[in-house]
Design a protein around this motif. Structure first.
Motif, PDB file in Angstrom:
ATOM      1  N   TRP A 171       0.846  -1.184   0.000  1.00 25.75           N
ATOM      2  CA  TRP A 171       0.000   0.000   0.000  1.00 25.75           C
ATOM      3  C   TRP A 171       0.890   1.245   0.000  1.00 25.75           C
ATOM      4  O   TRP A 171       2.096   1.155   0.282  1.00 25.75           O
ATOM      5  N   ALA A 172       0.276   2.375  -0.339  1.00 24.15           N
ATOM      6  CA  ALA A 172       1.013   3.645  -0.305  1.00 24.15           C
ATOM      7  C   ALA A 172       0.920   4.238   1.092  1.00 24.15           C
ATOM      8  O   ALA A 172      -0.095   4.103   1.776  1.00 24.15           O
ATOM      9  N   ALA A 190       4.667   9.266  -3.239  1.00 29.81           N
ATOM     10  CA  ALA A 190       4.637   8.687  -1.891  1.00 29.81           C
ATOM     11  C   ALA A 190       5.315   7.319  -1.882  1.00 29.81           C
ATOM     12  O   ALA A 190       5.286   6.583  -2.873  1.00 29.81           O
ATOM     13  N   GLN A 191       5.909   6.992  -0.753  1.00 29.05           N
ATOM     14  CA  GLN A 191       6.532   5.676  -0.626  1.00 29.05           C
ATOM     15  C   GLN A 191       5.462   4.593  -0.603  1.00 29.05           C
ATOM     16  O   GLN A 191       4.397   4.760   0.010  1.00 29.05           O
ATOM     17  N   VAL A 192       5.733   3.494  -1.289  1.00 31.13           N
ATOM     18  CA  VAL A 192       4.875   2.315  -1.240  1.00 31.13           C
ATOM     19  C   VAL A 192       5.535   1.318  -0.304  1.00 31.13           C
ATOM     20  O   VAL A 192       6.748   1.107  -0.365  1.00 31.13           O
ATOM     21  N   ILE A 193       4.759   0.744   0.581  1.00 31.35           N
ATOM     22  CA  ILE A 193       5.313  -0.067   1.665  1.00 31.35           C
ATOM     23  C   ILE A 193       4.497  -1.343   1.879  1.00 31.35           C
ATOM     24  O   ILE A 193       3.347  -1.439   1.426  1.00 31.35           O
TER      25      ILE A 193
END
Lengths: 339, 339, 339
Positions: free
Chosen positions: B233-234, B248-251
């Motif tokens: 998810w972001a 945004a980082q996706v993690i």
């Protein structure tokens, strides 16, 4: 009840031209701009001194050291020249986060960058604005809610000063950033807030509707989470959103772990009214053990809202319980003793 | 094997008009809109009750308390009036994150805002949309994946209820936000997930391709990291990106520390197929010690995919090992005992 | 003084067409594109092997295992087929973060997805680009700074390999992402960096002005914070900003807790000059205990800047002190013994 220690003050070194306030500008220089076009070079003298109880602090005048030290504030592009006067018999330094410095201003023993006992030394911190690189990306500038701390006392790595009070907040703003009316520096360090435990932790005050700024800094060895009651902020550089479609997470609780910092602005009591609002570490044993303080939002005319004095009295009377067991508490008698 | 506890349900109080579902709307009111233009005032009664084992829970009906409590869901602008019925002999309250409340609804002993034993008390939570302030900045609204919890039981600071089960999820949506088909509340609290250790932790179920929503909440004293296998998810308000150029980082792994919360939506099995997927704390001793659960993605027709029953059987048979040493394990015999 | 272990290398499997470099492409395949339109299928063989001291590592050739393992790098849309050769007598696997995999490639005992001792097994990792869903939202793609690790050794949950060195970095790039000249993988795991304590931790080298990339990974049981001196990055997917108005927080210190990862690029010495810069865990006892290393920024011509050799010598001579007390240190004599 003494709440004077919670009275806010504008930080030193804020740019005098861009603010809605008349901040206390210390050492503003008439020197020509530095290499980074728009930037000014500002000079400040900071005194590192011993405090009672084996603690140390930074201050803007001799004999005025505090924990945390003075809140420093500049604009992106500015240069800050810090003359650090070491009035102690310890090796120490000042090491910043977020800004540019050469190895000689690193503040670390590794680079022989520190003040010997009783020595004065100048540290130079530069900042820059973001700049476009290839592929549509921008390399970030220096704007942010940062902090500074000793990096030379006590150990090879130089972490002794962190445990003894040598730290403070540093703000680098972009031109056009909103300026707050009040500013609060909150340092979570071991089981303490600004080296105090409740009920001796800061009581930060504002009047209803005032824009106030929180600078939150983590130090020490423990993980913490900062929580503020009845107010929230965006997890961005400013704590605000950049547009109506900004999809940043909005939060009221955030990790505040060693070396990290963040900041945000809120309108005191906005949508919730005046009152006595807690801020605290949300780690259960930490809040029980004394990591909580007060954000006192007064009425717009400065008077205390209904119930506030009772809440302040309760805060002063709290017993802190490092080890929590429900069964050991007579919750009613605890409350009745307050009201 | 009983996996019924993992059956999802739509949260209470979701807006009936905007969804693709027919959510269980509890206490939807015909009252006129509150001060915040588009908002509705919704009323719900929540019962705080004692559970076996010295635990406590919140529920929507007497005798129906659960850990975590019911997932509450409103739209930005709405007001939620919670009538909290305290069916216990303890002081307790309900304190929310993310929303607006006056000191009388703070839920904290500091503001004398709690239910005495056997007392009923109403708490009012308001929400608002973001609004533009000066300089191109927006003050954030209330939308987010939040949570609520007791803030009055057991200690002066009122943290006893957290350790005993008094917590739940709270979603504030923006109009236009996507609604999921299923929702899972996951609370990491000490060495437990939803106050259980594996293999008694939740088995959350979905069918391949369903949009499901995770609400993740941290409590207690320990740092945790939430990891979900084969989905990501972001790191934004929604868990999705706001545009094709959103940076945004996706993690797939995120800190879930005390007092923090986040949420996201994934398409079950998207790009990876159905199966038995782990979610767990990624702190090694925590996952070894029982902080893991199952996200069971069934075939689109509801049947179990190949291998899923074996995996579920393995999960049920796992031995959890608070202290890990490779040499103490015969990894082959462990596996053979399952297959 | 041996600093050769810090020499950077371009990661394996980088796309040959999009770079400004000629990366070492291992196993680039002539197979037709996979289902995800633009993607290529790349194949690599990885050898899991025992190392001295009871440790294990992954390597691209027999006898070449390292801790961390090789840095893997693909583009969004690509598929990576990993033939994992288990040259040990332990059960083990390779489990990725961020990418798509079916249960058979989960790498976890739960799904019977692992290599038995001396067994070879293929794991397939797929990636995808973001795609638009309803309401203006985008489901995130696979691009990010990820990592891989064993998920089968030693315990039911399969965490034994993490403690013994079986982990490495994984980058999934978007087309058009900037490529760095050098790459550094930094794994914080218990009190170690890349399974070493200072002064045996990596010395990462670059020349002034080179674009270098940091891939930071957390493992183990302890919370950590990664700090880099004199450089900073944006808290985004790339570590850069997406536009002149991007409001993302800029940081130089970030939580690096178990299972989490992030990455960023900096221009070595940009605005600060060449020198010996520390990177370290900012948890006080961790940095004191040996969780620090060196980012050596040489002059543009490759020579050592003034003072660098002294700093390197100090680093090699440091005494690490798990328990810190200022009074036990004669800070002057410590420094004098170095200079």
């Amino acid at each position: 009840m003494d709440i004077s220690r919670g009275l806010s003050r504008r930080s030193v070194l804020a740019g005098a031209t861009a603010g809605v306030l008349a901040p206390v500008v210390v050492g503003a220089s008439s020197a020509p701009p530095s290499a980074t076009a728009a930037g000014l070079t500002r000079r400040v003298t900071i005194y590192a001194e011993q405090l009672p109880g084996g603690l140390y602090g930074y201050g803007l005048e001799p004999g005025q050291a505090t924990i945390p030290g003075p809140l420093l504030e500049i604009y992106e592009g500015d240069t800050l020249e810090i003359e650090l006067v070491n009035n102690t018999d310890q090796r120490l330094s000042i090491h910043p986060h977020g800004v540019n410095y050469e190895t000689s201003s690193d503040g670390a023993p590794l680079n022989a960058s520190f003040n010997k006992p009783r020595e004065t030394r100048t540290y130079i911190w530069r900042t820059r604005t973001q700049y476009q690189t290839n592929g549509g990306f921008w390399m970030p500038g220096s704007a942010g809610y940062w902090h500074y701390h000793d990096h030379a006392m006590g150990t090879d790595h130089g972490t002794g000063g962190l445990a003894k009070g040598l730290y403070g907040g540093l703000i680098v703003r972009k031109r056009g950033d909103l300026l707050p009316l009040r500013q609060y520096t909150v340092v979570f360090n071991e089981m303490m807030i600004n080296h105090k435990m409740a009920p001796d932790t800061p009581i930060f005050e504002a009047r209803l509707g005032e824009r106030v700024e929180w600078i939150c800094i983590g130090h020490g060895n423990l993980p913490h989470t900062f929580h503020l009651h009845a107010h929230r902020w965006a997890d961005t550089r400013t704590g605000m959103l950049a547009s109506a479609t900004d999809n940043a997470q909005v939060i009221d609780n955030k990790n505040l772990d060693p070396g990290s910092s963040f900041g945000f602005q809120v309108i005191a009591g906005d949508g919730v009214g005046p009152g006595v609002w807690m801020y605290h570490c949300h780690v259960q044993q930490h809040s029980d053990g004394g990591m909580s303080g007060i954000f006192l939002v007064r009425n717009a005319d400065g008077s205390l809202p209904a119930g506030a004095q009772d809440a302040l009295d309760r805060f002063k009377g709290h017993v802190h319980t490092p080890t929590t067991t429900t069964d050991d508490h007579s919750v009613h008698s605890m409350h009745m003793s307050h009201g």
